[in-house]
Design a protein around this motif. Structure first.
Motif, PDB file in Angstrom:
ATOM      1  N   ASN A 332       0.805  -1.232   0.000  1.00  0.00           N
ATOM      2  CA  ASN A 332       0.000   0.000   0.000  1.00  0.00           C
ATOM      3  C   ASN A 332       0.832   1.272   0.000  1.00  0.00           C
ATOM      4  OD1 ASN A 332      -2.509  -1.461   0.160  1.00  0.00           O
ATOM      5  ND2 ASN A 332      -1.937  -1.941   2.264  1.00  0.00           N
ATOM      6  N   SER A 349      -5.208  -5.629   2.420  1.00  0.00           N
ATOM      7  CA  SER A 349      -4.952  -6.092   3.787  1.00  0.00           C
ATOM      8  C   SER A 349      -3.954  -7.248   3.836  1.00  0.00           C
ATOM      9  CB  SER A 349      -6.257  -6.551   4.450  1.00  0.00           C
ATOM     10  OG  SER A 349      -6.711  -7.741   3.829  1.00  0.00           O
ATOM     11  N   TYR A 375      -9.132  -2.325   6.038  1.00  0.00           N
ATOM     12  CA  TYR A 375      -8.548  -2.514   4.708  1.00  0.00           C
ATOM     13  C   TYR A 375      -9.146  -3.745   4.019  1.00  0.00           C
ATOM     14  CZ  TYR A 375      -4.571   0.759   4.539  1.00  0.00           C
ATOM     15  OH  TYR A 375      -3.786   1.878   4.433  1.00  0.00           O
TER      16      TYR A 375
END
Ligand code: FAD
Ligand code: NDP
Length: 642
Positions: A332, A349, A375
């Motif tokens: 991310n 995630s 997430y």
């Protein structure tokens, strides 16, 4: 979303509650003991056999290693990991003639040698998964390469770097002892020369040993009451038996199943690939499920040669850039356009398993876990909705939905798995987390019902942890390693937990290297880490030998105790990142729930030292490269011992 953002603590409580309930259903008091100890079993002795080896051809060859040989580099494992160690040594200036590779398999490929089940393909884009594409000039045929192509690529690498005739196959390594006077590892090997010839025992003296024995090798079989009564045919996916199914490892025409009732146990990443192929051929297919996989869109497609030449592989250094771009999306912290742009890059995630930017203070763990769930939620709901959209029978669709976050099990991606459950010849037998009750002479018993089957496919995974094992890098390979002053590596690990510098070498075990898996950075793309660590070790050895000038025959390289402890502290400092794993549904990641039980503080610290690098693969890469650029070999002790 930022860590610490007040908005993050609102991950849907009802969903989290459901995850906990589903996990609790699956926690089994027997943990990893639910699987057989294969050494004690006669029924599964076939798992020791190599179905693919050509003993006659090997017996006719001149052996590349003989008892008593003294060699410079011994690489244990001929998978991508072993090959990458060898290639990076050569690229660092060492001589291919000084390298020998040993593997119990009958050829190169490791994972891709042993696993030949129908439907096998890589789940990470082949353009970044297949190592050394730029150097070999090879263009994969598809975005996700199939098994035979992945195996052939291992042969291509061996050929290009002059390693094809440096390997002793069919040879198992049992142990290695450090001889401090000779500055050599004495490595015990047994060559299996097939049923017609006696085995050959030998001891090799090696200056440097590389353990590239992989993590997903030993097929695992659940203890199932009545299995010894079962009269049907059975095999494990990692030893696919084409005599039973029809077809070959390169032609998945499973025509012998046309009149057979087939059962497959397991619905992990392997089954997700094998089920669509079995469904095409079996008269009837029963899929026995304990826990569903999350199955996202694959988007398989042939490689477009124009796109390859003009875009993907156009610039020098493209494979490394593309791999690092992929890593940045995984954690991310996107670094530029999403080049790979597949399901992995949109699984925000997943970094709960592989680490990510930020060091989590212990008091922030609940907030961190809530952030990970937040997430996760959107993607998880999308995948569950996809299941409803694809699978026509609503009850079956519901049973195929996963109820755990992405960091708990390897996420899967497939275009044909879910549609297979719309076929009339396919039945999902969901056991609601309980697993099978057992077998009878001709049937699998689940939920109190007998399902008659002629052929049973065991897609039940791999033993990552040997019972009561230390989890050291050599224990996974079944190799007993005795270092300086008679120290057993497993004893060190059991007493202190993992102890390495950068995950590749340990104090008291000079000149013995491995690519983690503890104390290194990890990503979804295994070969990225294997290449990074192989290149790191080659850089270390080149610099160590440069320092001592021409007298390299007795050089030893070993972490100082202080260097190793300091690295262990860096790992421990970042280990809180992985706190969410404790809440996972059982599987190999949690040692079937056993690692969640660690309560004692000293044991928790030990477990924390065995974690990967918690700050994520991008940061880890930077740390390793910065250390290399300094050129100090800090934390290591190099001795010439002339
Ligand atoms: P391996 O490929 O496992 O090779 C290790 C070798 O060491 C084996 O050949 C073994 O026989 C040998 N060996 C072990 N112990 C001994 C001993 N004592 N003596 C002699 N020889 C020994 N990862 C991804 O990133 N993407 C994927 O798509 C992907 N797909 C996978 C699919 C399957 C079916 C499996 C099982 C794993 C997959 N993986 C994937 C993980 C995969 O294992 C790694 O990507 C990678 O191939 C590992 O390479 P390796 O060389 O480290 O280990
Ligand atoms: P897994 O460990 O992921 O799956 C084993 C399966 O067997 C699970 O579904 C498990 O259920 C089930 N099982 C075990 N015992 C029982 C029982 N008593 N009754 C019913 N079911 C049972 O193994 P895989 O071989 O599928 O995958 C292992 C790893 O290999 C993956 O995580 C991945 O890293 C790699 N891989 C990657 C692939 C790729 O896409 N390229 C393909 C194949 C593997 P439960 O979940 O409840 O434990």
């Amino acid at each position: 979303m930022e860590i610490g953002d007040p908005g993050v603590a609102v991950a849907d409580p009802a969903i989290r509650q459901k995850y906990t309930e589903e996990r609790n259903k699956r926690l089994r008091p027997e943990g990893i003991s639910q699987f057989l100890k294969l050494a004690d079993s006669t029924q599964f002795k076939y798992l020791d056999d190599d179905p693919w080896v050509d003993h006659a051809a090997f017996n006719a060859k001149t052996p590349v290693l003989r008892d008593g040989d003294d060699i410079k580099f011994l690489v244990l494992g001929a998978g991508y990991g072993g090959l990458l160690f060898a290639v990076h040594l050569i690229e660092a200036g060492f001589n291919a003639a000084d390298i020998r590779i040993v593997d119990v398999a009958g050829g190169f490929g490791g994972t891709w040698y042993w696993n030949r089940y129908p439907g096998l393909m890589c789940d990470v884009e082949s353009y970044i998964y297949m190592p050394l594409l730029e150097e070999t000039g090879y263009m994969p045929r598809h975005k996700y390469a199939y098994g035979p192509e992945l195996r052939a690529h291992a042969d291509r690498i061996a050929e290009k770097w002059g390693l094809a005739d440096k390997a002793l196959f069919r040879t198992v390594c049992h142990g290695s002892r450090w001889d401090d006077a000779a500055k050599r590892w004495l490595v015990r090997l047994t060559e299996n020369r097939g049923p017609a010839e006696p085995k050959k025992e030998m001891t090799i003296n090696a200056q440097y040993v590389f353990v590239a024995s992989g993590t997903l090798n030993a097929p695992q079989i659940p203890r199932l009451p009545g299995f010894d009564q079962f009269k049907g045919q059975h095999f494990h996916t990692a030893r696919w038996n084409y005599d039973i199914t029809g077809g070959t490892d390169t032609d998945w025409t499973l025509d012998k199943l046309k009149d057979k009732r087939v059962g497959i146990i397991g619905t992990g990443a392997t089954a997700v690939q094998a089920v669509p192929e079995l469904a095409k051929w079996a008269k009837h297919l029963y899929v026995f499920q304990r826990t569903p996989s999350s199955v996202d869109v694959r988007g398989q497609r042939p490689t477009d040669p124009d796109e390859w030449a003009n875009k993907i592989a156009a610039a020098k250094g493209w494979q490394r850039s593309r791999s690092e771009n992929f890593n940045s999306w995984l954690v991310n912290s996107p670094n530029g356009e999403d080049l790979v742009n597949d399901g992995w890059c949109h699984a925000p995630s997943y970094f709960g398993l592989i680490g990510g930017p930020g060091i989590i203070a212990p008091e922030k763990i609940p907030e961190h876990i809530a952030m990970l769930h937040t997430y996760d939620l959107e993607r998880a709901e999308k995948i569950r909705a996809r299941t409803t959209g694809v699978v026509k029978d609503p009850e079956t669709a519901d049973k195929l939905k996963h109820w755990y976050p992405a960091w708990c099990k390897r996420p899967t991606f497939h275009d044909d798995y879910l549609p297979a459950f719309n076929l009339l010849n396919v039945t999902l037998v969901d056991t609601d987390g309980k697993g099978l009750e057992g077998l009878t002479a001709d049937a699998v018993v689940a939920n109190g019902t007998s399902y008659p089957v002629d052929v049973l496919v065991l897609s039940t995974g791999f033993a990552l942890f040997v019972e009561d094992g230390s989890g050291s890098p050599v224990q996974r390979a079944g190799v007993k390693v005795i270092g300086r002053n008679g120290l057993d590596m497993d004893d060190k690990w059991t007493r202190e937990g993992a102890g390495t510098l950068h995950g590749v070498v340990s104090h008291s075990f000079p000149n013995l290297f491995y690519p983690g898996p503890s104390q290194i950075g990890v990503t979804a793309n295994f070969t990225y880490t294997l290449a990074l660590m192989a290149s790191h070790v080659a850089t270390i050895l080149a610099e160590a030998e440069r320092r001592v000038g021409g007298q390299t025959n007795r050089v030893t390289v070993e972490p100082t105790k202080a260097g190793e402890d300091a690295w262990g502290m860096e790992i421990l400092k970042r280990a809180s990142w992985f706190a969410a794993i404790r809440g996972c549904t059982p599987g190999y990641i949690t040692k079937e729930g056993e690692s969640n039980k660690v309560a004692d503080m000293a044991e928790q610290i030990k477990a924390g030292r065995g974690a990967p690098w918690g700050e994520g693969i991008v940061k880890f890469t930077e740390v390793i490269r910065a250390w290399e650029a300094e050129g100090e070999l800090s934390g290591l002790q190099v001795e010439a011992n002339v």
